[in-house]
Design an enzyme around this catalytic site. Sequence first.
Site, short mmCIF file in Angstrom:
data_model
loop_
_atom_site.label_atom_id
_atom_site.label_comp_id
_atom_site.label_asym_id
_atom_site.label_seq_id
_atom_site.Cartn_x
_atom_site.Cartn_y
_atom_site.Cartn_z
N TRP A 61 4.17 10.69 63.72
CA TRP A 61 4.11 11.93 64.49
C TRP A 61 2.71 12.51 64.58
CZ3 TRP A 61 9.05 13.49 61.50
CH2 TRP A 61 10.16 12.96 62.16
N HIS A 126 7.58 6.40 53.12
CA HIS A 126 8.05 7.76 53.32
C HIS A 126 9.41 7.80 54.04
CE1 HIS A 126 6.92 12.03 53.16
NE2 HIS A 126 7.50 12.17 54.33
N GLU A 161 11.44 10.26 49.04
CA GLU A 161 12.46 11.21 48.58
C GLU A 161 13.86 10.64 48.72
OE1 GLU A 161 11.99 14.98 50.59
OE2 GLU A 161 10.35 15.61 49.27
N TYR A 223 8.61 22.84 46.71
CA TYR A 223 8.20 23.79 47.75
C TYR A 223 8.35 25.17 47.12
CZ TYR A 223 7.37 20.19 51.07
OH TYR A 223 6.80 19.11 51.69
N GLU A 249 3.78 15.39 46.48
CA GLU A 249 3.99 16.27 47.63
C GLU A 249 4.43 17.63 47.13
OE1 GLU A 249 6.49 14.61 50.84
OE2 GLU A 249 7.36 16.60 51.10
N TRP A 283 1.33 19.03 50.91
CA TRP A 283 1.92 18.74 52.21
C TRP A 283 1.59 19.88 53.15
CZ3 TRP A 283 4.24 14.49 54.14
CH2 TRP A 283 4.92 14.64 55.36
N GLU A 290 4.14 24.85 61.26
CA GLU A 290 4.91 24.96 60.03
C GLU A 290 4.02 25.68 59.02
OE1 GLU A 290 6.04 20.93 59.00
OE2 GLU A 290 7.36 20.75 60.73
#
Length: 323
Positions: A61, A126, A161, A223, A249, A283, A290
């Site tokens: 992407w 990934h 993940e 996160y 990450e 990340w 984002e």
Amino acid sequence: MKITIFFLVILALYIDISVSLDAGQETVSKHGQLSVSGTNIVNQNGNIVQLKGMALYWSQWKPQYWNEETVQGIHDSCHSNVVRASMGIDTNDGGYLTDPDGQMKLVETVIEAAIKHDIYVIVDWHEEKAETHVTQAVDFFDKISKKYGSYPNVMYETFNEPTTQSWSEELKPYHEAVIKAIRANDPDNIIIVGTGQWSQRVDEAAEDPITDQTNIMYTLHFYAGTHRQWLRDLAQGAIDKGLPIFITEYGTDNVDVVNAVDAEESQLWWDWCDSNNLSYANWAICDVAEASAALIADTPTDKVCQEAYLTESGLLVVAQNKK
Ligand SMILES: *[C@@H]1O[C@H](CO)[C@@H](O)[C@H](O)[C@H]1NC(C)=O
């Protein structure tokens, strides 16, 4: 006698200033071959070293950031000593399974840029269902380790993940198959293996670690807006059992990457990481809308990590990489 003391003082001063807190100065030419000792990463002299850096965004992407200029910016301006090449896999996403040659080229470009710019590089498979692509993963890591395994820069991340797979029944056998392929070509570079529940269940790995191997580490992702003290407690338990953890990450925001940056919780995480000498990669290097993106929209590659092009998250992360 006086002269001896004089030289000892000079030596002590030299040692004192020779390790910088700025990760950008703790390069491969300084630390060389890394290995795992207990729960720590140590350098070629056996001294503890911490890697801090940036993850590239999904290769399929944001391929425009999979180049040398970006890697140079990550080192020079994001003050990093590691870059993570997060190579997308899924056919639906147009990743490696759809375009192996194109994706391989991107990964090789990033590895070669990392070697040139003197930083470590994590080659990341990934996806979330890697146990259904063992053959392809084994083949990919065989090729990478054959070509680049002699460089101390290179680290392997076998499975970004996993989700609900069983650690002992599915994940561990997958990792062991990939490790076997890598070790046939590369006896010593660090291999980092993904853990259950989006790389949070390091406790499961600590109960049943991979044995008869050296230089294996286990992935923890967080996160900050979602994962809090409870996940630090769980991970601390795994570390206390002797599990070496690498945070390949992390985000400064919520797990859905749209909510605001949580600076306070991010700092709690960084402080906890630093107190355990854990290495971490943010990340991500990308300009998408984002909150976790480090770059503002349409950042050109020759401006990557320059201050005027960093988002709120990017500014916090770069400041942390210098601490
Ligand atoms: C972290 O590294 C320092 C040396 O750099 C060492 O003194 C300390 O014991 C390490 N902490 C842990 C938890 O291993």
